[in-house]
Design a protein around this motif. Sequence first.
Motif, PDB file in Angstrom:
ATOM      1  N   GLU A 395      48.467  35.617  40.395  1.00 12.15           N
ATOM      2  CA  GLU A 395      49.874  36.029  40.439  1.00 12.15           C
ATOM      3  C   GLU A 395      50.730  35.156  39.507  1.00 12.15           C
ATOM      4  N   SER A 396      50.394  33.869  39.438  1.00 10.46           N
ATOM      5  CA  SER A 396      51.146  32.978  38.544  1.00 10.46           C
ATOM      6  C   SER A 396      50.930  33.356  37.084  1.00 10.46           C
ATOM      7  N   TYR A 397      49.693  33.667  36.728  1.00  8.36           N
ATOM      8  CA  TYR A 397      49.434  34.130  35.357  1.00  8.36           C
ATOM      9  C   TYR A 397      50.221  35.408  35.064  1.00  8.36           C
ATOM     10  N   LEU A 398      50.277  36.283  36.058  1.00  9.55           N
ATOM     11  CA  LEU A 398      51.035  37.516  35.873  1.00  9.55           C
ATOM     12  C   LEU A 398      52.514  37.190  35.671  1.00  9.55           C
ATOM     13  N   GLY A 399      53.032  36.233  36.451  1.00 12.55           N
ATOM     14  CA  GLY A 399      54.420  35.811  36.286  1.00 12.55           C
ATOM     15  C   GLY A 399      54.693  35.211  34.926  1.00 12.55           C
ATOM     16  N   LEU A 400      53.668  34.596  34.326  1.00 16.54           N
ATOM     17  CA  LEU A 400      53.807  34.013  32.991  1.00 16.54           C
ATOM     18  C   LEU A 400      53.591  35.035  31.883  1.00 16.54           C
ATOM     19  N   GLY A 401      53.286  36.269  32.266  1.00 20.36           N
ATOM     20  CA  GLY A 401      53.079  37.322  31.273  1.00 20.36           C
ATOM     21  C   GLY A 401      51.690  37.343  30.678  1.00 20.36           C
ATOM     22  N   GLU A 402      50.729  36.638  31.279  1.00 20.55           N
ATOM     23  CA  GLU A 402      49.363  36.571  30.760  1.00 20.55           C
ATOM     24  C   GLU A 402      48.469  37.520  31.573  1.00 20.55           C
ATOM     25  N   LEU A 403      48.562  38.815  31.268  1.00 22.24           N
ATOM     26  CA  LEU A 403      47.895  39.845  32.053  1.00 22.24           C
ATOM     27  C   LEU A 403      46.379  39.693  32.033  1.00 22.24           C
ATOM     28  N   ASP A 404      45.780  39.516  30.851  1.00 22.44           N
ATOM     29  CA  ASP A 404      44.320  39.423  30.762  1.00 22.44           C
ATOM     30  C   ASP A 404      43.787  38.246  31.585  1.00 22.44           C
ATOM     31  N   GLN A 405      44.476  37.098  31.513  1.00 20.58           N
ATOM     32  CA  GLN A 405      44.034  35.931  32.273  1.00 20.58           C
ATOM     33  C   GLN A 405      44.224  36.148  33.775  1.00 20.58           C
ATOM     34  N   ALA A 406      45.268  36.866  34.133  1.00 19.28           N
ATOM     35  CA  ALA A 406      45.495  37.187  35.543  1.00 19.28           C
ATOM     36  C   ALA A 406      44.346  38.025  36.102  1.00 19.28           C
ATOM     37  N   LEU A 407      43.942  39.046  35.353  1.00 17.16           N
ATOM     38  CA  LEU A 407      42.832  39.902  35.787  1.00 17.16           C
ATOM     39  C   LEU A 407      41.526  39.125  35.841  1.00 17.16           C
ATOM     40  N   HIS A 408      41.291  38.285  34.848  1.00 19.53           N
ATOM     41  CA  HIS A 408      40.079  37.471  34.796  1.00 19.53           C
ATOM     42  C   HIS A 408      40.009  36.528  36.000  1.00 19.53           C
ATOM     43  N   THR A 409      41.145  35.952  36.382  1.00 20.75           N
ATOM     44  CA  THR A 409      41.187  35.020  37.502  1.00 20.75           C
ATOM     45  C   THR A 409      40.991  35.730  38.835  1.00 20.75           C
ATOM     46  N   ALA A 410      41.570  36.906  38.956  1.00 20.06           N
ATOM     47  CA  ALA A 410      41.518  37.637  40.230  1.00 20.06           C
ATOM     48  C   ALA A 410      40.163  38.276  40.491  1.00 20.06           C
ATOM     49  N   ARG A 411      39.432  38.669  39.442  1.00 17.97           N
ATOM     50  CA  ARG A 411      38.218  39.467  39.630  1.00 17.97           C
ATOM     51  C   ARG A 411      37.199  38.818  40.576  1.00 17.97           C
ATOM     52  N   PRO A 412      36.856  37.531  40.428  1.00 19.81           N
ATOM     53  CA  PRO A 412      35.853  36.964  41.344  1.00 19.81           C
ATOM     54  C   PRO A 412      36.342  36.822  42.777  1.00 19.81           C
ATOM     55  N   ALA A 413      37.650  36.908  42.993  1.00 23.94           N
ATOM     56  CA  ALA A 413      38.181  36.798  44.353  1.00 23.94           C
ATOM     57  C   ALA A 413      38.017  38.086  45.140  1.00 23.94           C
ATOM     58  N   VAL A 414      37.749  39.198  44.462  1.00 22.58           N
ATOM     59  CA  VAL A 414      37.672  40.488  45.154  1.00 22.58           C
ATOM     60  C   VAL A 414      36.425  40.581  46.038  1.00 22.58           C
ATOM     61  N   PRO A 415      35.209  40.329  45.517  1.00 19.00           N
ATOM     62  CA  PRO A 415      34.048  40.371  46.411  1.00 19.00           C
ATOM     63  C   PRO A 415      34.106  39.309  47.512  1.00 19.00           C
ATOM     64  N   THR A 416      34.754  38.182  47.246  1.00 15.95           N
ATOM     65  CA  THR A 416      34.911  37.160  48.281  1.00 15.95           C
ATOM     66  C   THR A 416      35.753  37.686  49.427  1.00 15.95           C
ATOM     67  N   ALA A 417      36.802  38.436  49.101  1.00 19.63           N
ATOM     68  CA  ALA A 417      37.645  39.028  50.145  1.00 19.63           C
ATOM     69  C   ALA A 417      36.831  39.947  51.040  1.00 19.63           C
ATOM     70  N   ARG A 418      35.910  40.680  50.438  1.00 20.59           N
ATOM     71  CA  ARG A 418      35.060  41.581  51.218  1.00 20.59           C
ATOM     72  C   ARG A 418      34.104  40.805  52.117  1.00 20.59           C
ATOM     73  N   SER A 419      33.617  39.668  51.657  1.00 17.84           N
ATOM     74  CA  SER A 419      32.622  38.925  52.427  1.00 17.84           C
ATOM     75  C   SER A 419      33.248  38.087  53.534  1.00 17.84           C
ATOM     76  N   LEU A 420      34.521  37.710  53.372  1.00 17.59           N
ATOM     77  CA  LEU A 420      35.187  36.905  54.394  1.00 17.59           C
ATOM     78  C   LEU A 420      35.577  37.755  55.592  1.00 17.59           C
ATOM     79  N   SER A 421      35.610  37.117  56.739  1.00 14.48           N
ATOM     80  CA  SER A 421      36.063  37.789  57.953  1.00 14.48           C
ATOM     81  C   SER A 421      37.540  37.470  58.156  1.00 14.48           C
ATOM     82  N   SER A 422      38.365  37.983  57.222  1.00 11.62           N
ATOM     83  CA  SER A 422      39.790  37.674  57.215  1.00 11.62           C
ATOM     84  C   SER A 422      40.560  38.842  56.612  1.00 11.62           C
ATOM     85  N   THR A 423      41.432  39.439  57.400  1.00  5.83           N
ATOM     86  CA  THR A 423      42.253  40.536  56.896  1.00  5.83           C
ATOM     87  C   THR A 423      43.210  40.053  55.815  1.00  5.83           C
TER      88      THR A 423
END
Length: 458
Positions: A395-423
């Motif tokens: 989100e901070s990268y997005l706030g700085l206008g660095e879209l590609d870096q924002a997507l790159h940073t967020a991507r590995p967090a997506v499967p982790t969200a699925r594996s965690l037992s946390s809404t």
Amino acid sequence: MGAPQGRTGRPELTRERKRRGMSQEDAAEVVGVSSTTWARWERGEQGVRARHRRLIAAAFGADAAEVERWVDGWTAGGTTPWPFADCGASEPMATVKAAEQLWRLEMDPSRRHLLATLPFVPAALGEWLASVAYDAPVRAVAGQGLGRSVGHADAVRVRAACEGFRQMDMRFGAGLVRPVVVRYLNEVVTPLLRGRYDERVGAELMSAAAAMTGMAGWTAFDMGNHGQAQRHFGVALSLAKAGDDPLTAAWVLTEMTQQALHIDQARWAVRLAGAAVDSAREAQAPPRVMALLTLRQAWATAAQAKPVRSGDRHSAHQVEHLIAETERSYAQGATDRDPEWVALHDLPELGAEMGRCWALLGEHQRALRCAETAVAAFEGKFARSAQFNRMHAAESYLGLGELDQALHTARPAVPTARSLSSTRAVEFVERFTAQLEPHRDVIAVREFREHVRTELAA
């Protein structure tokens, strides 16, 4: 979680869908699941989670009790799962009775889902805050029940169990811990409260029960069950008052602050944070306790004022002052009066929360440094905290206008969200995905959104 015995499928869920002129595909889309999942729900082959029950209620314009009847085949009748009036109970035994009732309902399969779908009620917070601030201290508590004799060691064991559950929650998310916590309250803590103990042990026991009940509230919050969490937090406050333990009360209030922030109740977050600080100061809390509480106050102040949008520089300076006060308090070091829970709020954890404050002030570069430092500290140790801060960094990268870096940073967090037992882990991914809407036509954004959809559907 499956269909009740003696029934074939869930005919009432099917009937209510058809009454609204919806196909299975239509219903699945508005609730956010696959049509295969919806079909399994109607056939009674798959359980319906609390989060999805709330979404069904919203999509169908129904209340929680109706959805429970469609899904589980029972009716709540005229009873309420837990009376709000008991939450500010001034009599210790009334508090104990309310606590036991709540824990017993948690163990009742026919009521558990209703608890999970209860709404968050902001109006209840006013009564609880008034009780914390103005009610006279309760008289000392002595137990004269028919149970066994209870001593200091029993209260110590409850505290130790609570700390063990906190460590598990930090590592794996609340979904794995919560069933154990509520069972422990019902099967271990309840018999202790019904036992025989003197006033000194009674105070220790009430305090330990408050900490464990607060843990039950925290885990319900992490699973997105905010009304259920609120009820546990309210009981925890009353138990802390019965134990004359303002530090545990302050901890419960600051966890309630975080919940209020998460569900966009910033006005109440400010009040809760202020009450936590006042309670701790009155008890002459050690510096690292004050560091955490002051930082939550900064976070709540920033969330309410929204200086970036409002241009409110006074509030921005106030937040900066509170952050500086946090740093000064933490630098004073640990003491032998530190409660167990403060150890989990170490420098990386406080730094992560400072990052949320800086983000609300529009200081995205500072927020990014805090988030990335937290990720480095939590990686391999606390997966949920690492995942949260990865999303905050994105989100901070997005706030700085660095879209590609924002997507790159967020991507590995997506499967982790699925594996965690946390809404909450899933909600942070969904929030970031929603922030990508202005860039929806960018190919990389479309690919990321498809990645999120595929991962979370799995």
